[in-house]
Motif scaffolding. Structure first.
Motif, PDB file in Angstrom:
ATOM      1  N   ASP A 186      23.653   6.004  26.125  1.00 45.89           N
ATOM      2  CA  ASP A 186      24.967   5.613  26.628  1.00 45.89           C
ATOM      3  C   ASP A 186      25.569   6.684  27.526  1.00 45.89           C
ATOM      4  O   ASP A 186      26.266   6.377  28.485  1.00 45.89           O
ATOM      5  CB  ASP A 186      25.923   5.338  25.459  1.00 45.89           C
ATOM      6  CG  ASP A 186      25.518   4.100  24.674  1.00 45.89           C
ATOM      7  OD1 ASP A 186      24.977   3.166  25.301  1.00 45.89           O
ATOM      8  OD2 ASP A 186      25.732   4.075  23.452  1.00 45.89           O
ATOM      9  N   ARG A 187      25.314   7.948  27.181  1.00 46.36           N
ATOM     10  CA  ARG A 187      25.858   9.053  27.955  1.00 46.36           C
ATOM     11  C   ARG A 187      24.798  10.140  28.078  1.00 46.36           C
ATOM     12  O   ARG A 187      23.891  10.228  27.252  1.00 46.36           O
ATOM     13  CB  ARG A 187      27.118   9.631  27.295  1.00 46.36           C
ATOM     14  CG  ARG A 187      28.230   8.624  27.063  1.00 46.36           C
ATOM     15  CD  ARG A 187      29.428   9.276  26.383  1.00 46.36           C
ATOM     16  NE  ARG A 187      29.079   9.868  25.093  1.00 46.36           N
ATOM     17  CZ  ARG A 187      29.949  10.514  24.316  1.00 46.36           C
ATOM     18  NH1 ARG A 187      31.205  10.641  24.701  1.00 46.36           N
ATOM     19  NH2 ARG A 187      29.557  11.012  23.160  1.00 46.36           N
ATOM     20  N   CYS A 189      24.030  14.327  29.993  1.00 57.72           N
ATOM     21  CA  CYS A 189      24.441  15.430  30.860  1.00 57.72           C
ATOM     22  C   CYS A 189      23.309  16.451  30.953  1.00 57.72           C
ATOM     23  O   CYS A 189      22.413  16.491  30.108  1.00 57.72           O
ATOM     24  CB  CYS A 189      25.726  16.093  30.355  1.00 57.72           C
ATOM     25  SG  CYS A 189      25.530  17.052  28.847  1.00 57.72           S
ATOM     26  N   ARG A 205      26.596  14.711  34.930  1.00 59.52           N
ATOM     27  CA  ARG A 205      26.880  13.832  33.800  1.00 59.52           C
ATOM     28  C   ARG A 205      26.734  12.386  34.270  1.00 59.52           C
ATOM     29  O   ARG A 205      27.006  12.066  35.426  1.00 59.52           O
ATOM     30  CB  ARG A 205      28.293  14.044  33.257  1.00 59.52           C
ATOM     31  CG  ARG A 205      28.639  13.013  32.178  1.00 59.52           C
ATOM     32  CD  ARG A 205      29.977  13.206  31.552  1.00 59.52           C
ATOM     33  NE  ARG A 205      30.312  12.058  30.713  1.00 59.52           N
ATOM     34  CZ  ARG A 205      31.418  11.957  29.988  1.00 59.52           C
ATOM     35  NH1 ARG A 205      32.306  12.934  30.002  1.00 59.52           N
ATOM     36  NH2 ARG A 205      31.639  10.874  29.263  1.00 59.52           N
ATOM     37  N   ASP A 207      27.223   8.145  32.709  1.00 59.69           N
ATOM     38  CA  ASP A 207      27.612   7.209  31.654  1.00 59.69           C
ATOM     39  C   ASP A 207      27.111   5.821  32.032  1.00 59.69           C
ATOM     40  O   ASP A 207      27.220   5.404  33.189  1.00 59.69           O
ATOM     41  CB  ASP A 207      29.130   7.189  31.502  1.00 59.69           C
ATOM     42  CG  ASP A 207      29.694   8.530  31.073  1.00 59.69           C
ATOM     43  OD1 ASP A 207      29.692   8.801  29.869  1.00 59.69           O
ATOM     44  OD2 ASP A 207      30.108   9.312  31.959  1.00 59.69           O
ATOM     45  N   ASP A 212      34.030   5.000  31.834  1.00 53.67           N
ATOM     46  CA  ASP A 212      34.147   5.766  30.600  1.00 53.67           C
ATOM     47  C   ASP A 212      34.538   7.200  30.947  1.00 53.67           C
ATOM     48  O   ASP A 212      33.769   7.925  31.572  1.00 53.67           O
ATOM     49  CB  ASP A 212      32.813   5.753  29.846  1.00 53.67           C
ATOM     50  CG  ASP A 212      32.917   6.416  28.478  1.00 53.67           C
ATOM     51  OD1 ASP A 212      34.016   6.912  28.147  1.00 53.67           O
ATOM     52  OD2 ASP A 212      31.904   6.446  27.767  1.00 53.67           O
ATOM     53  N   MET A 216      32.507  14.320  26.238  1.00 53.47           N
ATOM     54  CA  MET A 216      31.340  14.395  25.365  1.00 53.47           C
ATOM     55  C   MET A 216      31.444  15.648  24.507  1.00 53.47           C
ATOM     56  O   MET A 216      31.655  16.745  25.029  1.00 53.47           O
ATOM     57  CB  MET A 216      30.048  14.450  26.204  1.00 53.47           C
ATOM     58  CG  MET A 216      29.772  13.198  26.997  1.00 53.47           C
ATOM     59  SD  MET A 216      28.326  13.382  28.092  1.00 53.47           S
ATOM     60  CE  MET A 216      27.045  13.716  26.883  1.00 53.47           C
TER      61      MET A 216
END
Length: 565
Positions: A186-187, A189, A205, A207, A212, A216
Motif C-alpha cells: 500500500d505504501r 519509501c 515515497r 502510495d 493518501d 508513514m
C-alpha cells in the motif's frame, strides 16, 4: 511530473520537465524549441509532444531523419513511462510520474515503545539465503512469485529502470514503481544513508491510494536491525498474536505488515527500501493468510541489491563527470592563460618601443612598436572570437552570398602579412560561380582560421606558397573550399589529433582553438572539414558544406537538400 531524460547524445544527463509548459512542447536544435538539442542530425524543429485527453502524444514534424519510439519510426504515437524517443543521435526516456509519489517530510522514524508501533520481526533473511534458498510454494500466489523471482524479467526491468536515468531521485522513483508492480504493497519509501553522518534521509515515497497524505511510521528498531545485520526483515503487528487468535483484536482496524530490506552495494550499505500494507480485519480472518511472505522478502532483497548497485553507479558517474569538468576547466584556464601571457608580453614589448619612439621623437621606432601592438591586438580579437564560437551553439543564418567576394576579402585581409613573410597567396576566382546560400559570417571565420594556419605553416620556408581554390560538386551536392600549403607537413600521429581542442602544432604561438572552431562551424552547416598531409610535402585542408543555390542565381539545378530542415 512528466519529464524527458537524455541518456545518449551530447546533451546526455539533461532533464526537461514538461509540467509547467502549456501547449505543444517542441524538440529541435534551434534556440526557439522548448527542448533544444546539441545534435546536428536533429532538424531545426524535429518533433513535438502534445497533451491529448490526458495522454501525451509525440509527433514527428516532417524531420529529415525521422522520429523513433522504442526503435520504431513513428509519425504520431501515445507515450507511456519508459518509452525511448530517438531523434538524430539523441536518445531520451519519457517518464510520467504518478501523482501519488511524494518524497521526504512524510516518513517518521519512531522509537520501539512509541504508541502504534506494535510491529515485530517474524522473519529475517540474508541476501545469500534469499538468493539460494529452496522454493516451496504452497498456493497459487506463491507459485506465481516463485516463477517471477526465477524469471530474469524482474532483474532485467530493475536494471533497465536504473540504466535509463542519471538522476538519483528519478532512479529511486522508478525502483518504487517496479516494487509496486511486483508486490501488493500500500505504501513504500526508499531512504538513503548520508555518507558522512550515516543518517537516513527519505528520497522517494509512493502510495497506491492517490491522495493518501498520512505519515508513514517506521520502527527505529527495525531500521537499526536491517542496517546493522544487513538482513531483510518481514514484520507484523499481529502475527502469532494470542489476542488475534482469540478474536480479542476485533477492535483493531487492520493488520499492518511490512518488509524492510537493505540496499547492499558492492562496498557498503547505501540505504533501505521499506514497504508496508494494512490488511482489513475481515479479509484477514476470512482468508487466513498474510499479504507478505518469504517469497516477497526474497524478491525485495534482490531488488534492493540491484537498486544499491544503480545508486553507486549513478553517484560514481556524477562524481566522475564533476571531476572531468573541473579538470577541463583547469586545462582551459592553463592553456588560455599561457597564450594570453604571450600576447601581453608582445603588447608590452611593442608599448616599450612606442614609448621609446615618443621619447626620442623617432618615427621609425614608433611605427615599429605600434605595428607590434597592432598584431597582438589582432591576436586578442582572434582568440576572443574563437572562444565565443566554440563556447556556444550558434545556429547558422544562411543568406544569399557571393562566395568569390567572401574569399577575396579574406585574401586581402591576410595579404600584407603574406608580403611581410615573403609568402605567395594564390587565389584564382572561378568563373561563373553562382550566388550560394550559407552563413557568410561563420564560413568566413572557418576559412580565415584555415588560411591563417597555412601562413603559419609556411613561415620561414623557401618559396613559401599558399593556394586557395573554390569549386562546386553538383553530383555530391557540396561546395568545396581547398587551402593547400607547401609547409613542413605533419606526421600521421599529429594529423589525427589536430582537430582536438587545445592541440596545436605552433607551440606557444597557437591556442589549439582555430581548427576546432572551423570544424564546429562546418558541422553546424551540415558539412565537415578534412585534412591531408605528409612530412616535407605540406598540407591540404578541404572545407565542405551543402550546395544551396540562391533564388537569384544562374540557371543551375541544385541537388535535393539532404541536410536537416
Amino acid at each position: 511530473m512528466p519529464s524527458l531524460y537524455v541518456i545518449q547524445g551530447r546533451n546526455r544527463g539533461a532533464r526537461f520537465e514538461l509540467s509547467a509548459h502549456e501547449g505543444a512542447v517542441s524538440i529541435g536544435r534551434e534556440a526557439g524549441n522548448f527542448i533544444q538539442l546539441d545534435d546536428h542530425e536533429v532538424s531545426r524543429r524535429h518533433a513535438e509532444i502534445r497533451r491529448v485527453d490526458g495522454a501525451f502524444v509525440v509527433g514527428d514534424l516532417e524531420s529529415s531523419n525521422g522520429t523513433y519510439v522504442n526503435n520504431r519510426k513513428v509519425e504520431r504515437v501515445e507515450l507511456t513511462s519508459g518509452d525511448q524517443i530517438q531523434v538524430g543521435r539523441t536518445v531520451m526516456v519519457w517518464s510520467r510520474d504518478s501523482e501519488d509519489e511524494r518524497i521526504a517530510g512524510q516518513v517518521d522514524i519512531v522509537a520501539t515503545d512509541s504508541a502504534g508501533d506494535g510491529s515485530r520481526i517474524v522473519r529475517a533473511m540474508r541476501e545469500d539465503e534469499g538468493r539460494d534458498g529452496p522454493l516451496t510454494p504452497d498456493d497459487t500466489q506463491d507459485r506465481w512469485l516463485a516463477r517471477a523471482r526465477s524469471n530474469v524479467q524482474v532483474m532485467y526491468r530493475t536494471a533497465l529502470a536504473a540504466g535509463r536515468t542519471l538522476d538519483i531521485d528519478e532512479l529511486l522513483g522508478r525502483i518504487l514503481q517496479l516494487v509496486f508492480e511486483w508486490i501488493e504493497a500500500d505504501r513504500g519509501c526508499i531512504m538513503l544513508l548520508d555518507p558522512e553522518t550515516r543518517a537516513l534521509t527519505t528520497k522517494a515515497r509512493r502510495d497506491r491510494r492517490v491522495g493518501d497524505t498520512t505519515s508513514m511510521a517506521i520502527s527505529r528498531t527495525i531500521l537499526d536491525y536491517v542496517l546493522e545485520r544487513r538482513e531483510g526483515v518481514l514484520t507484523s503487528d499481529a502475527q502469532d498474536d494470542d489476542r488475534f487468535a482469540s478474536g480479542n483484536s476485533v477492535v483493531r482496524t487492520g493488520v499492518r505488515e511490512a518488509i524492510c530490506v537493505p540496499m547492499q552495494g558492492r562496498y557498503d550499505t547505501v540505504g533501505v527500501i521499506y514497504v508496508d500494507t494494512t490488511v482489513p480485519l475481515g479479509e484477514s480472518m476470512e482468508s487466513g493468510r498474510r499479504r507478505f511472505n518469504d517469497e516477497h522478502l526474497k524478491l525485495m532483497i534482490a531488488i534492493g541489491h540491484q537498486a544499491a548497485l544503480a545508486v553507486e553507479d549513478t553517484t560514481y558517474y556524477s562524481a566522475m563527470v564533476q571531476a572531468e569538468r573541473l579538470a577541463a576547466v583547469g586545462q582551459t584556464i592553463a592553456t588560455l592563460s599561457h597564450h594570453i601571457k604571450n600576447i601581453l608580453q608582445g603588447i608590452k614589448g611593442g608599448g616599450y618601443l612606442v614609448d621609446m619612439g615618443l621619447e626620442n621623437e623617432d618615427l621609425g621606432v614608433l611605427r615599429k612598436g605600434w605595428e607590434i601592438v597592432g598584431r597582438n591586438q589582432a591576436k586578442i580579437s582572434s582568440l576572443v572570437m574563437d572562444m565565443l564560437s566554440f563556447s556556444k551553439e550558434r545556429e547558422p543564418d544562411p543568406v544569399p552570398t557571393d562566395l568569390v567576394a567572401l574569399i577575396t576579402d579574406i585574401v586581402e585581409t591576410v595579404q600584407q602579412r603574406a608580403i611581410d613573410a615573403a609568402t605567395t597567396v594564390r587565389w584564382t576566382p572561378p568563373e561563373g560561380l553562382p550566388r550560394l546560400v550559407f552563413d557568410p559570417e561563420g564560413i568566413a571565420r572557418a576559412v580565415l582560421n584555415v588560411v591563417s594556419n597555412a601562413l603559419d605553416a609556411v613561415e620561414d620556408r623557401p618559396q613559401a606558397d599558399v593556394e586557395i581554390r573554390a569549386e562546386l560538386d553538383p553530383a555530391a551536392g557540396l561546395v568545396r573550399i581547398v587551402v593547400a600549403d607547401n609547409g613542413e607537413g605533419m606526421s600521421p600521429e599529429t594529423l589525427a589529433e589536430i582537430f582536438n581542442l587545445f592541440v596545436s602544432t605552433k607551440g606557444s604561438r597557437g591556442t589549439g582553438l582555430g581548427l576546432t572552431v572551423s570544424r564546429k562551424i562546418l558541422r553546424e552547416h551540415g558539412g565537415d572539414i578534412r585534412a591531408e598531409s605528409r612530412l616535407g610535402a605540406g598540407s591540404t585542408f578541404t572545407l565542405e558544406f551543402p550546395l544551396k543555390l540562391a533564388a537569384d542565381g544562374p540557371g543551375m539545378t541544385a541537388p535535393p537538400d539532404g541536410s536537416p530542415a
